[in-house]
Design a protein around this motif. Structure first.
Motif, PDB file in Angstrom:
ATOM      1  N   ASN A   1       0.842  -1.205   0.000  1.00 54.11           N
ATOM      2  CA  ASN A   1       0.000   0.000   0.000  1.00 54.11           C
ATOM      3  C   ASN A   1       0.874   1.252   0.000  1.00 54.11           C
ATOM      4  OD1 ASN A   1      -2.056  -1.646   2.405  1.00 54.11           O
ATOM      5  ND2 ASN A   1      -2.494  -1.462   0.237  1.00 54.11           N
TER       6      ASN A   1
ATOM      7  N   TRP B   1      -2.409   3.150  -1.554  1.00 58.29           N
ATOM      8  CA  TRP B   1      -3.548   2.577  -2.293  1.00 58.29           C
ATOM      9  C   TRP B   1      -3.870   1.148  -1.870  1.00 58.29           C
ATOM     10  CZ3 TRP B   1      -1.902   3.900  -8.006  1.00 58.29           C
ATOM     11  CH2 TRP B   1      -2.361   5.177  -8.334  1.00 58.29           C
ATOM     12  N   ASP B   2      -5.188   0.837  -1.839  1.00 55.77           N
ATOM     13  CA  ASP B   2      -5.614  -0.562  -1.808  1.00 55.77           C
ATOM     14  C   ASP B   2      -5.809  -1.031  -3.254  1.00 55.77           C
ATOM     15  OD1 ASP B   2      -8.046   0.404  -2.691  1.00 55.77           O
ATOM     16  OD2 ASP B   2      -9.114   0.023  -0.807  1.00 55.77           O
ATOM     17  N   ALA B   3      -6.388  -2.240  -3.429  1.00 51.63           N
ATOM     18  CA  ALA B   3      -6.515  -2.799  -4.783  1.00 51.63           C
ATOM     19  C   ALA B   3      -7.395  -1.928  -5.681  1.00 51.63           C
ATOM     20  CB  ALA B   3      -7.067  -4.219  -4.695  1.00 51.63           C
ATOM     21  N   GLU B   4      -8.277  -1.141  -5.072  1.00 52.03           N
ATOM     22  CA  GLU B   4      -9.161  -0.280  -5.886  1.00 52.03           C
ATOM     23  C   GLU B   4      -8.667   1.163  -5.972  1.00 52.03           C
ATOM     24  OE1 GLU B   4     -13.574  -1.495  -5.197  1.00 52.03           O
ATOM     25  OE2 GLU B   4     -12.380  -2.014  -3.423  1.00 52.03           O
ATOM     26  N   ARG B   5      -7.407   1.350  -5.579  1.00 55.87           N
ATOM     27  CA  ARG B   5      -6.780   2.666  -5.645  1.00 55.87           C
ATOM     28  C   ARG B   5      -7.453   3.683  -4.736  1.00 55.87           C
ATOM     29  NH1 ARG B   5      -4.126   3.567 -11.604  1.00 55.87           N
ATOM     30  NH2 ARG B   5      -2.947   1.634 -11.555  1.00 55.87           N
ATOM     31  N   ARG B   6      -7.926   3.177  -3.587  1.00 56.88           N
ATOM     32  CA  ARG B   6      -8.354   4.072  -2.510  1.00 56.88           C
ATOM     33  C   ARG B   6      -7.214   4.132  -1.528  1.00 56.88           C
ATOM     34  NH1 ARG B   6     -13.807   1.169  -1.453  1.00 56.88           N
ATOM     35  NH2 ARG B   6     -12.197  -0.319  -0.947  1.00 56.88           N
TER      36      ARG B   6
END
Ligand SMILES: Cc1ncc(COP(=O)(O)O)c(C=O)c1O
Length: 371
Positions: free
Chosen positions: A217, A223-228
């Motif tokens: 991250n 980022w997480d996998a969803e780019r949050r």
């Protein structure tokens, strides 16, 4: 053609990544061509493969490529829980990257002294310095010789230990690789390192899946996998080209390190009863001699003498960081072993491609110095 006298020979450098890269030029160019053909430049198959290969080499569960060794340290500290205002215990004789990384992580450095035999962290000094604000210990395996890592981990107790392995790729302590003992370990692939890129590169190794996930991250804006963003990270990525080159060089690392040890043995045999004292090696250690460091009181005179003989020595490092304004600790500290060491160290030429003749030339030059 007459014999070349030593003043006509090319100078012997303290480190020489050019010698290594020249010998592998065709392979390096093939690795670069592969990356271009794959058309993937960031966080692609080469980084993933290098991370796997390096974790296997170290014997750790995981490894995460990052942009350089300084950020590897900062991200490792963040990933083990260090944050704003926390205290990190470390040494002051290993250069600016160490306090710079601690500050990047938002923490403050506090320095403990080194021991005199190989200038790594003194476990007794560490035990005395641990306090309620200490959130991590940053130990440096300096010059390629592992610190007394088991004693340091034991002294730290529940406080996580981050190993700085920027000078110790492949070194062992009691048979285990440096970088496999702590909560996380940081590596630099700066071109002169034992495993050097053709540019910048770094990596953090860990056995803890949560630390590895946090590092993945943090190296991309949190980022997480969803780019949050789920944490305050930044951009610290190893690129595909460097990873492809590092993968091929990793295959030769143990052989290169063995050659460094042979050169070190040659130096030790040749420098007995000379003006310099090579640093000691612990029986528990299998060092990788990133640098071959000797001590001498009249350092500047020795360096000038060596230069006149075509041997370019170095100093790692002349100024302990606790004396530099940007890296001063909150409370002034006396570090007698550190200060003495920084005033006396000289690095002699050390890289795997040094020839036996060159090593003999260095020994003769040192022996020719009148203390
Ligand atoms: C002991 C040590 N730690 C950290 C670093 C920082 O590595 P980099 O130059 O890749 O940021 C270096 C290299 O300069 C180093 O020698």
């Amino acid at each position: 053609m007459g014999c070349l006298v030593s003043s006509e020979l090319p100078p012997i450098l303290v480190g020489n990544p050019g010698a290594q890269n020249a010998g592998r030029k065709a392979e390096i160019l093939a690795a670069v061509a592969r990356v271009l053909d794959q058309n993937r430049y960031i966080n692609g198959p080469e980084v993933a493969a290098f991370e796997r290969d390096f974790a296997t080499f170290l014997g750790t569960a995981d490894a995460v490529g990052v942009a350089n060794g300084t950020e590897a340290l900062a991200l490792a500290l963040r990933a083990v829980g260090v944050g704003a205002g926390d205290e990190v215990l470390t040494v002051a004789n290993a250069g600016a990257p160490i306090p710079a990384a601690i500050r990047m992580a938002g923490a403050v450095p506090r320095y403990v002294d080194t021991e005199p035999r190989h200038h790594t962290m003194d476990p007794t000094a560490l035990a005395a310095a641990l306090g309620p604000r200490t959130k991590a210990v940053l130990v440096v395996h300096l010059y390629g010789h592992p610190a007394a890592i088991d004693a340091i981990v034991a002294a730290a107790g529940r406080v996580p230990v981050v190993e700085d392995c920027a000078q110790a790729h492949g070194a062992r302590w009691r048979g285990r690789r440096a970088g496999s003992f702590g909560a996380a370990s940081a590596f630099s692939f700066y071109p002169t390192k034992n495993l050097g890129a053709v540019g910048d590169g770094g990596l953090v190794a860990t056995n803890d899946p949560q630390v590895a996930a946090m590092l993945r991250n943090l190296r991309e804006y949190g980022w997480d996998a969803e780019r949050r963003s789920i944490a305050r990270g930044w951009n610290s990525r190893l690129d595909e080209m460097q990873a492809a080159i590092l993968r091929l060089k990793l295959r030769d690392l143990d052989a290169d390190n063995a050659r460094r040890r042979a050169i070190a043995a040659h130096y030790r045999a040749g420098l007995g009863n000379s003006a310099v004292r090579p640093l000691d090696s612990e029986p528990a250690a299998e060092p990788v001699h990133h640098l071959f460091v000797v001590e001498i009181a009249r350092r500047d005179a020795l360096l000038a003498h060596l230069k006149a003989q075509g041997v370019l020595g170095g100093i790692h490092y002349a100024f302990p960081v606790h004396t530099m304004e940007p890296w001063r600790p909150e409370v002034p500290v006396a570090l007698p072993n550190t200060e003495r060491a920084c005033a006396r160290v000289v690095s002699l030429p050390m890289y795997p491609e040094l020839t036996a003749d060159e090593v003999d030339r260095v020994i003769a030059a040192v022996r020719g110095f009148a203390p």
